[in-house]
Write an enzyme that holds these catalytic residues in place. Structure first.
Site, mmCIF file in Angstrom:
data_model
loop_
_atom_site.group_PDB
_atom_site.id
_atom_site.type_symbol
_atom_site.label_atom_id
_atom_site.label_comp_id
_atom_site.label_asym_id
_atom_site.label_seq_id
_atom_site.Cartn_x
_atom_site.Cartn_y
_atom_site.Cartn_z
ATOM 1 C CE LYS A 259 -23.825 4.660 21.901
ATOM 2 N NZ LYS A 259 -23.629 3.530 22.759
ATOM 3 N NE ARG B 134 -25.591 6.212 28.812
ATOM 4 C CZ ARG B 134 -24.993 7.083 27.997
ATOM 5 N NH1 ARG B 134 -25.184 7.006 26.700
ATOM 6 N NH2 ARG B 134 -24.227 8.023 28.483
HETATM 7 N N1 HH2 Z 1 -22.809 4.850 25.428
HETATM 8 C C1 HH2 Z 1 -22.138 5.982 25.719
HETATM 9 C C2 HH2 Z 1 -21.774 6.262 27.035
HETATM 10 N N2 HH2 Z 1 -22.111 5.430 28.043
HETATM 11 N N3 HH2 Z 1 -23.164 3.447 28.800
HETATM 12 C C3 HH2 Z 1 -23.843 2.313 28.534
HETATM 13 N N4 HH2 Z 1 -24.204 1.475 29.519
HETATM 14 N N5 HH2 Z 1 -24.203 1.976 27.251
HETATM 15 C C4 HH2 Z 1 -23.875 2.776 26.188
HETATM 16 O O1 HH2 Z 1 -24.208 2.391 25.040
HETATM 17 C C5 HH2 Z 1 -23.155 3.990 26.433
HETATM 18 C C6 HH2 Z 1 -22.810 4.292 27.778
HETATM 19 C C7 HH2 Z 1 -21.799 6.962 24.631
HETATM 20 O O2 HH2 Z 1 -22.818 7.911 24.451
HETATM 21 P P1 HH2 Z 1 -22.847 9.436 25.055
HETATM 22 O O3 HH2 Z 1 -22.969 9.447 26.529
HETATM 23 O O4 HH2 Z 1 -23.885 10.209 24.374
HETATM 24 O O5 HH2 Z 1 -21.508 10.044 24.608
HETATM 25 P P2 HH2 Z 1 -20.161 10.262 25.419
HETATM 26 O O6 HH2 Z 1 -19.612 8.954 25.788
HETATM 27 O O7 HH2 Z 1 -19.336 10.979 24.399
HETATM 28 O O8 HH2 Z 1 -20.468 11.058 26.637
#
Ligand code: HH2
Length: 275
Positions: free
Chosen positions: A219, A253
């Site tokens: 992040k 995660r």
């Molecule tokens: N962060 C992201 C997406 N989903 N779900 C939970 N429970 N907690 C988190 O911190 C979280 C989440 C963002 O990360 P990422 O999936 O890599 O990116 P994107 O939202 O752009 O797909």
């Protein structure tokens, strides 16, 4: 013990949730997994590296991300869910939409991971009668604008209060306690200072009585601290994951499963030796 669809997961040792983004615009790996077959291949590699759970997402929630129509989100995730169903690994779906939740549960999802904590109209009804686990995450504002001016008087207390209210709403809708997880939502409407306070005091969420899931992987807070781009944040991500576990997180995660698995093995070895 977390009740998670087809599975009952012991949380005695922390578990790794590997991220499978089937999106063209995710902040760190968007566009790398354009088709279901590539996403499935990626998922299999994560399991091989030690993922305990897979989190499949068809809509990016990164700061500034645009919403995806329901039909498009379903086209992205359902084939991946179906292909992975026989794997014997719990499958989570990262979505905010009740229609997607219903279809995902029908296609065999074991967990719904909702960055909107089931606040959408119909979301609680969509999941209550099933047996899937539910991750309730805190965010302030909406992805389009949430990083513009995050504002709290006491971020830890406010996040905890919000999650307590969402737990109560889920229980009132008929969800059992064993199905619930909470997540402070690192980076979702939070400044660097807010994120650091939440990580430092993550154990204050223990009072909620639900296991904590932490998503710190790659992040931007880690980019600000280290000055590194998104593809160079593995070490910082692992450090953050270890800190989260030391503060009580039960599910991590992450994108970098292999590196996180090694770190957890070290923690486990020390615990075994001294308990
Ligand atoms: N962060 C992201 C997406 N989903 N779900 C939970 N429970 N907690 C988190 O911190 C979280 C989440 C963002 O990360 P990422 O999936 O890599 O990116 P994107 O939202 O752009 O797909």
């Amino acid at each position: 013990m977390l009740h998670c669809g087809r599975f009952k997961l012991s949380l005695e040792h922390p578990l790794i949730m590997g991220i499978v983004n089937v999106t063209p615009d995710s902040f760190s790996d968007g566009g790398l997994l354009p088709t279901a077959s590539v996403a499935v291949e990626h998922a299999l590699r994560l399991v091989d590296e030690g993922a305990d759970i897979l989190d499949i997402g068809g809509e990016s929630t990164r700061p500034g991300a645009k919403p995806v129509p329901t039909g498009r989100e379903l086209e992205r995730i359902v084939p991946v869910l179906e292909a992975l169903h026989g794997l014997g690994v719990p499958l989570s779906v990262d979505t905010q939409k009740p229609e997607v939740m219903v279809a995902a549960i029908r296609a065999g999802a074991d967990m719904i991971n909702d960055v909107n904590a089931l606040q959408a109209e119909g979301a609680l009804d969509a999941v209550a009668a099933s047996s899937v686990a539910l991750c309730l995450m805190h965010k302030q504002g909406e992805p389009q604008t949430m990083q513009q001016e995050p504002d709290y008087k006491n971020v830890v207390a406010e996040v905890r209060e919000f999650l307590a209210v969402r737990i109560a709403a889920a229980l009132a809708a008929g969800v059992t306690h064993e199905r619930l997880l909470v997540d402070p939502g690192f980076g979702f409407g939070k400044s660097l200072r807010h994120n650091l306070l939440l990580l430092k005091h993550l154990d204050r969420l223990d009072a909620l009585g639900a296991p904590v899931l932490a998503g710190l992987s790659r992040k931007s807070m880690l980019g600000v601290i280290t000055g590194r781009g998104v593809g160079e944040r593995v070490h910082a991500s692992v450090a953050a994951a270890v800190l989260a576990v030391m503060k009580g997180a039960r599910i991590l995660r992450v994108h970098d499963v292999r590196a996180t698995r090694d770190a957890l093995k070290v923690i486990k070895a020390v615990e075994r030796e001294y308990e």
